[in-house]
Design a protein around this motif. Sequence first.
Motif, PDB file in Angstrom:
ATOM      1  N   UNK A  68       0.826  -1.207   0.000  1.00  0.00           N
ATOM      2  CA  UNK A  68       0.000   0.000   0.000  1.00  0.00           C
ATOM      3  C   UNK A  68       0.861   1.258   0.000  1.00  0.00           C
ATOM      4  N   UNK A  69       1.955   1.213   0.796  1.00  0.00           N
ATOM      5  CA  UNK A  69       2.873   2.357   0.811  1.00  0.00           C
ATOM      6  C   UNK A  69       3.479   2.579  -0.564  1.00  0.00           C
ATOM      7  N   UNK A  70       3.842   1.476  -1.217  1.00  0.00           N
ATOM      8  CA  UNK A  70       4.414   1.586  -2.561  1.00  0.00           C
ATOM      9  C   UNK A  70       3.390   2.171  -3.532  1.00  0.00           C
ATOM     10  N   UNK A  71       2.155   1.677  -3.428  1.00  0.00           N
ATOM     11  CA  UNK A  71       1.106   2.212  -4.288  1.00  0.00           C
ATOM     12  C   UNK A  71       0.881   3.693  -4.018  1.00  0.00           C
ATOM     13  N   UNK A  72       0.902   4.052  -2.723  1.00  0.00           N
ATOM     14  CA  UNK A  72       0.719   5.458  -2.362  1.00  0.00           C
ATOM     15  C   UNK A  72       1.858   6.308  -2.906  1.00  0.00           C
ATOM     16  N   UNK A  73       3.084   5.794  -2.813  1.00  0.00           N
ATOM     17  CA  UNK A  73       4.227   6.528  -3.351  1.00  0.00           C
ATOM     18  C   UNK A  73       4.102   6.717  -4.857  1.00  0.00           C
ATOM     19  N   UNK A  74       3.632   5.651  -5.535  1.00  0.00           N
ATOM     20  CA  UNK A  74       3.438   5.764  -6.992  1.00  0.00           C
ATOM     21  C   UNK A  74       2.372   6.795  -7.311  1.00  0.00           C
ATOM     22  N   UNK A  75       1.283   6.764  -6.518  1.00  0.00           N
ATOM     23  CA  UNK A  75       0.220   7.743  -6.743  1.00  0.00           C
ATOM     24  C   UNK A  75       0.720   9.160  -6.474  1.00  0.00           C
ATOM     25  N   UNK A  76       1.509   9.298  -5.393  1.00  0.00           N
ATOM     26  CA  UNK A  76       2.073  10.614  -5.083  1.00  0.00           C
ATOM     27  C   UNK A  76       2.991  11.083  -6.199  1.00  0.00           C
ATOM     28  N   UNK A  77       3.800  10.141  -6.727  1.00  0.00           N
ATOM     29  CA  UNK A  77       4.698  10.497  -7.823  1.00  0.00           C
ATOM     30  C   UNK A  77       3.899  10.927  -9.048  1.00  0.00           C
ATOM     31  N   UNK A  78       2.836  10.155  -9.335  1.00  0.00           N
ATOM     32  CA  UNK A  78       1.985  10.516 -10.471  1.00  0.00           C
ATOM     33  C   UNK A  78       1.330  11.867 -10.241  1.00  0.00           C
ATOM     34  N   UNK A  79       0.901  12.089  -8.986  1.00  0.00           N
ATOM     35  CA  UNK A  79       0.281  13.375  -8.659  1.00  0.00           C
ATOM     36  C   UNK A  79       1.281  14.510  -8.816  1.00  0.00           C
ATOM     37  N   UNK A  80       2.519  14.279  -8.364  1.00  0.00           N
ATOM     38  CA  UNK A  80       3.552  15.298  -8.514  1.00  0.00           C
ATOM     39  C   UNK A  80       3.802  15.598  -9.987  1.00  0.00           C
ATOM     40  N   UNK A  81       3.814  14.528 -10.807  1.00  0.00           N
ATOM     41  CA  UNK A  81       4.008  14.735 -12.242  1.00  0.00           C
ATOM     42  C   UNK A  81       2.859  15.555 -12.830  1.00  0.00           C
ATOM     43  N   UNK A  82       1.634  15.234 -12.395  1.00  0.00           N
ATOM     44  CA  UNK A  82       0.467  15.965 -12.897  1.00  0.00           C
ATOM     45  C   UNK A  82       0.531  17.431 -12.461  1.00  0.00           C
ATOM     46  N   UNK A  83       0.889  17.641 -11.179  1.00  0.00           N
ATOM     47  CA  UNK A  83       0.982  19.013 -10.669  1.00  0.00           C
ATOM     48  C   UNK A  83       2.057  19.790 -11.426  1.00  0.00           C
ATOM     49  N   UNK A  84       3.207  19.113 -11.678  1.00  0.00           N
ATOM     50  CA  UNK A  84       4.273  19.782 -12.408  1.00  0.00           C
ATOM     51  C   UNK A  84       3.836  20.133 -13.824  1.00  0.00           C
TER      52      UNK A  84
END
Length: 401
Positions: A155-171
């Motif tokens: 779940x932490x890994x999935x959350x990190x991936x989602x956060x990374x994707x979110x960061x990419x989207x925000x960027x």
Amino acid sequence: MRPIEGNIIDKLELGRKSEKLLEDLKNEQERERSIFAMIPIGIAVATDSSCQEIIHNPASAEIFRIPGWHSTSFANPKHPPVGAYQNNKLLVAEQMPLQRAAWKGENVDDMEFMIRWPDGVTKHIQASSRPLLNREGKIIGAICTTKDITPLENKNHELQEKNKNLEDIVRERTEALLEMQSQFARLSRLDLMGELAGSIGHEIRNPMTTVRGYLQLLLNNQTTTDTNAIFEIMIDELDRANDIITEFLSIAQTKTSELKDCNLNTIITSQFPLMEARCIMSDVTLKTEFDLLPLLKLDAKLITQLLLNLVHNGLEAMDDGGVLTISTYTTGGEVILSVADQGNGIPPQNIEKISKPFFTTKESGTGLGLPVCQTIARKHDAVIDCQTSKNGTTFIVKFKI
């Protein structure tokens, strides 16, 4: 001497007691085993300090994929039975929690590591261990509790991936927004340039018409006016047109300003002779008040232009002489440049107009001096405020430190 029958009876009684003790011991072991088996947390017990025999409860056996639940023996206790890793580094036996407790007497709390089997199965484990001691304090084994935290890690890994994707989207969205802002700024600049171009056409047409008219008169010899006076008028009109074009180019220029560490007082002092000469010609006294200032990122040429424009406006406001005061100081995290005149002030109906291009109350003015100052201020992330009354006007330029 006791009869033989008595000895036999005693032996039979002793046998019955022994059987009872064995039965009780067996029952006690079964109860312990049942309790041991029912505990949902993985528990592994090393029966001696060598860790050659380790007893696992079912929960621990399931975590470590051990057939059966009661015990395991390893031919070589110096190495863990599976590949164990922490921070992508292979752990040796001495680093495993149970061995650390049994071999070194260490207390281990919430040690996290990953284990990997030859078939590719991996699990993330959290373990704590304690040494088991006899009455003399000697290590006679160790106990280790374990938890399979693989689902949590996933779940932490999935959350990190989602956060990374979110960061990419925000960027990406931020970059798109900045690009849109840049486009809007260019469009706004084009709109302004369009308005200025129309105004420039109107403003320049007047002096050009005057020059053309006088040239036509001279060409046809239809004037009795002194030609020197005519030439002076035409030169003045051409100078006026040139001033309009120069001021317009100051507003329209798009090249990046060369900002360097500068002391605002030094820039002002370098222009003092020129400003003093202009003041003397206008019968105005020039006064300066400087405080110690920190260095600012400035384009010295542009700041000089801003200063001279504000001084020129101040001189034009004082027809009957007076004092023009230039002062600098710091307040509230800002460096302040103040240019104060002793004129009659700006009429309330003109306050909102003074920053608009080509607005002027002077016959020879271009109406571009203050807009140029505003443009220069924006390039330095500064703002210009105006305070006016019947006793004079003060323009205040605020630079961020």
